[in-house]
Every structure is written in C-alpha cells, then in structure tokens.
Design an enzyme around this catalytic site. Structure first.
Site, PDB file in Angstrom:
ATOM      1  N   THR A 156       0.726  -0.915   0.103  1.00  0.00           N
ATOM      2  CA  THR A 156      -0.026  -0.202  -0.199  1.00  0.00           C
ATOM      3  C   THR A 156       0.625   1.511  -0.123  1.00  0.00           C
ATOM      4  O   THR A 156       1.957   1.208   0.626  1.00  0.00           O
ATOM      5  CB  THR A 156      -1.308  -0.193   1.464  1.00  0.00           C
ATOM      6  OG1 THR A 156      -1.185   1.246   1.141  1.00  0.00           O
ATOM      7  CG2 THR A 156      -0.065  -0.418   2.573  1.00  0.00           C
ATOM      8  N   TYR A 191      -1.720   0.702  10.528  1.00  0.00           N
ATOM      9  CA  TYR A 191      -2.198  -0.326   9.434  1.00  0.00           C
ATOM     10  C   TYR A 191      -0.636   0.309   8.966  1.00  0.00           C
ATOM     11  O   TYR A 191      -0.379  -1.293   8.034  1.00  0.00           O
ATOM     12  CB  TYR A 191      -3.277   0.845   8.399  1.00  0.00           C
ATOM     13  CG  TYR A 191      -3.277  -0.298   6.960  1.00  0.00           C
ATOM     14  CD1 TYR A 191      -4.239  -0.931   6.798  1.00  0.00           C
ATOM     15  CD2 TYR A 191      -3.029   0.308   5.648  1.00  0.00           C
ATOM     16  CE1 TYR A 191      -4.278  -1.780   5.998  1.00  0.00           C
ATOM     17  CE2 TYR A 191      -3.419   0.393   5.013  1.00  0.00           C
ATOM     18  CZ  TYR A 191      -3.715  -1.410   4.261  1.00  0.00           C
ATOM     19  OH  TYR A 191      -3.844  -1.825   3.526  1.00  0.00           O
TER      20      TYR A 191
HETATM   21  N1  NAP Z   1      -8.001  -1.049  -0.221  1.00  0.00           N
HETATM   22  C1  NAP Z   1      -7.630  -0.005  -0.306  1.00  0.00           C
HETATM   23  O1  NAP Z   1      -7.982   1.327  -1.395  1.00  0.00           O
HETATM   24  C2  NAP Z   1      -6.304  -0.683  -0.996  1.00  0.00           C
HETATM   25  C3  NAP Z   1      -5.055   0.288  -0.861  1.00  0.00           C
HETATM   26  C4  NAP Z   1      -3.833  -0.010  -0.937  1.00  0.00           C
HETATM   27  C5  NAP Z   1      -3.409  -1.482  -0.662  1.00  0.00           C
HETATM   28  N2  NAP Z   1      -4.637  -1.904  -0.739  1.00  0.00           N
HETATM   29  C6  NAP Z   1      -3.855  -3.730  -0.190  1.00  0.00           C
HETATM   30  O2  NAP Z   1      -4.431  -4.767  -1.107  1.00  0.00           O
HETATM   31  C7  NAP Z   1      -4.697  -6.036  -1.003  1.00  0.00           C
HETATM   32  C8  NAP Z   1      -6.057  -6.429  -1.502  1.00  0.00           C
HETATM   33  O3  NAP Z   1      -7.189  -5.440  -0.548  1.00  0.00           O
HETATM   34  P1  NAP Z   1      -8.831  -5.688  -0.760  1.00  0.00           P
HETATM   35  O4  NAP Z   1      -8.425  -4.040  -0.772  1.00  0.00           O
HETATM   36  O5  NAP Z   1      -9.440  -6.236  -1.280  1.00  0.00           O
HETATM   37  O6  NAP Z   1      -9.102  -5.626   0.848  1.00  0.00           O
HETATM   38  P2  NAP Z   1     -10.132  -6.992   1.684  1.00  0.00           P
HETATM   39  O7  NAP Z   1     -11.216  -6.772   1.290  1.00  0.00           O
HETATM   40  O8  NAP Z   1     -10.543  -6.362   2.725  1.00  0.00           O
HETATM   41  O9  NAP Z   1      -9.564  -8.358   1.171  1.00  0.00           O
HETATM   42  C9  NAP Z   1      -8.783  -8.463   1.864  1.00  0.00           C
HETATM   43  C10 NAP Z   1      -8.662  -9.724   2.239  1.00  0.00           C
HETATM   44  O10 NAP Z   1      -8.174 -10.655   3.583  1.00  0.00           O
HETATM   45  C11 NAP Z   1      -8.990 -11.627   4.607  1.00  0.00           C
HETATM   46  N3  NAP Z   1      -8.545 -11.451   5.412  1.00  0.00           N
HETATM   47  C12 NAP Z   1      -8.021 -10.973   6.363  1.00  0.00           C
HETATM   48  N4  NAP Z   1      -7.771 -11.810   7.719  1.00  0.00           N
HETATM   49  C13 NAP Z   1      -7.146 -12.961   7.083  1.00  0.00           C
HETATM   50  C14 NAP Z   1      -6.810 -13.155   8.187  1.00  0.00           C
HETATM   51  N5  NAP Z   1      -5.892 -13.964   9.305  1.00  0.00           N
HETATM   52  N6  NAP Z   1      -7.250 -14.889   7.161  1.00  0.00           N
HETATM   53  C15 NAP Z   1      -7.276 -15.400   6.220  1.00  0.00           C
HETATM   54  N7  NAP Z   1      -8.179 -14.181   5.319  1.00  0.00           N
HETATM   55  C16 NAP Z   1      -7.729 -13.434   6.326  1.00  0.00           C
HETATM   56  C17 NAP Z   1     -10.041 -10.686   4.821  1.00  0.00           C
HETATM   57  O11 NAP Z   1     -11.165 -12.021   4.730  1.00  0.00           O
HETATM   58  P3  NAP Z   1     -12.244 -11.613   5.673  1.00  0.00           P
HETATM   59  O12 NAP Z   1     -13.403 -10.531   4.528  1.00  0.00           O
HETATM   60  O13 NAP Z   1     -12.587 -13.003   6.282  1.00  0.00           O
HETATM   61  O14 NAP Z   1     -12.552 -10.601   6.727  1.00  0.00           O
HETATM   62  C18 NAP Z   1     -10.443 -10.160   2.912  1.00  0.00           C
HETATM   63  O15 NAP Z   1     -11.099 -11.542   2.348  1.00  0.00           O
HETATM   64  C19 NAP Z   1      -3.941  -6.027   0.818  1.00  0.00           C
HETATM   65  O16 NAP Z   1      -3.272  -5.704   0.288  1.00  0.00           O
HETATM   66  C20 NAP Z   1      -4.641  -3.703   0.544  1.00  0.00           C
HETATM   67  O17 NAP Z   1      -3.455  -3.938   1.606  1.00  0.00           O
HETATM   68  C21 NAP Z   1      -6.002  -2.062  -0.496  1.00  0.00           C
END
Ligand code: NAP
Length: 287
Positions: free
Chosen positions: A104, A128
């Site tokens: 991120t 975070y």
């Molecule tokens: N969203 C943004 O704007 C953004 C910006 C920059 C970078 N990122 C990065 O992009 C990546 C994807 O993020 P996203 O936006 O797709 O987030 P997201 O929709 O919150 O997806 C994260 C996933 O991780 C799973 N997870 C969390 N804890 C877990 C555990 N203990 N065991 C197994 N699964 C687990 C969650 O499952 P549950 O649903 O079961 O909790 C969720 O499905 C991440 O690395 C994030 O840091 C995101």
C-alpha cells in the site's frame, strides 16, 4: 501452472482470481466461502497448506484493511499484515514457488510533495501502514525474489469502497463533506489484477508501484464520481482536521509506476478514464 491465491474473497482477491485464471489453475483460498479455507494468522496452517498444494505461484491478497480499527487492535493487524505475509513467503520459498504480495501507499508519510517512486523512503504514519511496511520487509527476508505490488485508493466491482459509498449516501440524500487536502490516485481493482498478471508473466520481481495515472483529492474524486455518473450532488470540501479519525493518513501519496515503466511498460489508465469505464460497467449491469 498451479496458483494458490490467498485472500480470494477480498475486493482485489476476487479480481485476481479472474485475471490469474488466464495464466494457470487457480486454487482460491479464503477464511470462508471457498472450498479450501485458511486463517493466515495461523502460521502452522499456512505452512501445511502451501506444502500440501506445492504450487508454482502463491499470491497474497489478504490484509487487515480496517485502517482506523487497527489503531485500537494493533496485534490483530500485525498478525495479518506483518507476520502472515512472512509466513506465506517463507512457505512459498520452501516449495520453490514464486510469491506475489500486495502492499500500500500507506507505507509512505506523503510529505515528499511529488508522486512517489519505489525507491522513496518509507515512513508509515499509522498502525496499518507500519504493519504493512513490516510485512514487506518480512516478505523480502523470507523470499529472495518476491514481487511486492504497492497500490492505492482501490475500488471495483467487488466489496465496499469509496465510489459505492458516495453513490449510496447521495441516493439517501445525505449531506456529503469530503476531505480536500489528501491526494492520491483512485485505482480500479480490475486494472491492478491485470497488471499483476502482466508482471508475473514477465517475471518481474522486487517492489513495484501500480496505481492509476494522475492524482486528485478525495473531494475531487467524489465530484468526479457524481459528474461521470450523471448525478447532480453537492459535495463540501473539508480539511483533514475537519474529519477526525483515529489513523493518520499521508497527505500526498500518489504512486508513480516507475518500475513498470522500465520493465513491462506502464499501461495503467488515467484515474478519470478508469473511473468512467467502471461506472459505465456498473450502469450497464444494473439496467
Ligand atoms: N482497499 C484499498 O484501498 C487498498 C489500498 C492500497 C492497498 N491495498 C491492499 O490491497 C490488498 C487487498 O485489499 P482489499 O482492498 O482487497 O481488502 P479486503 O477487501 O479487505 O480483502 C482483504 C481480504 O483479506 C482477508 N483476511 C483478513 N484477515 C484474514 C485472515 N486472518 N485469514 C485469511 N484471510 C484474511 C479478508 O477476509 P475476511 O473478509 O474474512 O475478513 C478479506 O477477504 C491488501 O494487501 C491491501 O493492503 C488496498
């Protein structure tokens, strides 16, 4: 190629599942909702699962993404964002698999005053950001040629995000006050997933920025959402100080995709074009 995709039910994970299917047999793994389940905070289970499937590529799209809640639950965020990526990378290395990890813009403090390149110094401002930055370091230590893809301000066909929230609040007639002094590049998950596949295909490793071109404030982003969706709605611009939240955010953290520029070519779209394309798709799918 057998691909183990961990975090397959997240906002980016779902798009990665579709995109990665073009280059291999994807085994989607999530905490629930998939036939193979995994809690990435359980390092023993991580190791057993990766060894059991012996994939040639492991992709980690999991994260503790509740940025503000991480301030009051730092241990939980640390387990998922720091420890788990290291465990996954280590297990991947043990079976000779390539490893892709998603990170991120929040690893930066956003104080440099220009779009950030991969070699810029990190200085996270929040739990975070700190846990994600530690996750990057653990991945590098555990896997000698991992690909770490930093992205930002995600939205897309799945999950909850700013675009959906703005349109929903406007439909409910809620007054909208949005921060106008934090800048980044809104980025569609479809584009990031496609870029990750191109990076994997080309064998690019190391730390790579992957975000839309250009930058805008959250307030400007909100105005663009309404303009492009054909909705007339007033959005008030407020300073960061007018919207107090537990976690500090970088003021200007737009990412420049310099490594993509010099390796596979940077074909990420302008943020306005990506947003227009996304809104056109949602309009089509809802008619
Ligand atoms: N969203 C943004 O704007 C953004 C910006 C920059 C970078 N990122 C990065 O992009 C990546 C994807 O993020 P996203 O936006 O797709 O987030 P997201 O929709 O919150 O997806 C994260 C996933 O991780 C799973 N997870 C969390 N804890 C877990 C555990 N203990 N065991 C197994 N699964 C687990 C969650 O499952 P549950 O649903 O079961 O909790 C969720 O499905 C991440 O690395 C994030 O840091 C995101």
């Amino acid at each position: 190629m057998r691909i183990l995709l961990v975090g397959a039910r997240g906002m980016l994970g779902r798009r990665l599942e579709t995109a990665l299917a073009g280059i291999g047999d994807v085994i989607p793994v999530a905490r629930s909702g998939t036939s193979v389940t995994l809690d990435v905070a359980d390092s023993t289970a991580v190791d057993a699962l990766v060894r059991g499937f012996a994939p040639s590529l492991v992709v980690n799209a999991t994260a503790w993404t509740a940025v503000d809640r991480a301030e009051s639950e730092p241990e939980s965020a640390h387990r998922v964002n720091a420890i788990a990526p290291g465990a996954l990378a280590s297990a991947a290395a043990a079976v000779g698999a390539a490893f892709v990890h998603v990170s991120t813009d929040f690893v930066f403090d956003g104080a440099i005053g220009r779009p950030l390149v991969e070699s810029d110094p990190v200085n996270p401002l929040s739990v975070y950001g700190r846990t994600k930055e530690e996750g990057e370091r653990r991945v590098r230590a555990a896997h000698s040629n991992a690909l770490i893809v930093r992205t930002q301000w995600l939205y897309g066909p799945d999950g909850r995000h700013f675009v959906g929230t703005m349109l929903r609040l406007a439909a409910e007639g809620k007054p909208l006050r949005v921060v106008g002094d934090q800048f980044g590049a809104p980025t569609c998950t479809v584009d990031v997933a496609a870029a990750i596949v191109r990076l994997v295909r080309a064998g690019v490793t190391g730390t790579v920025h992957c975000a839309s071109q250009g930058e805008v404030s959250w307030h400007g982003f909100a105005e663009a959402i309404f303009r492009l969706a054909g909705v007339e709605y007033r959005v008030e611009s407020i300073p960061t100080s007018g919207y107090p939240v537990p976690a500090r955010r970088p003021a200007r953290s737009s990412l420049r995709n310099r490594i993509m520029e010099v390796t596979i070519g940077d074909d990420m779209p302008m943020w306005q074009d990506a947003l227009a394309a996304y809104l056109a798709t949602t309009a089509t799918s809802s008619t």
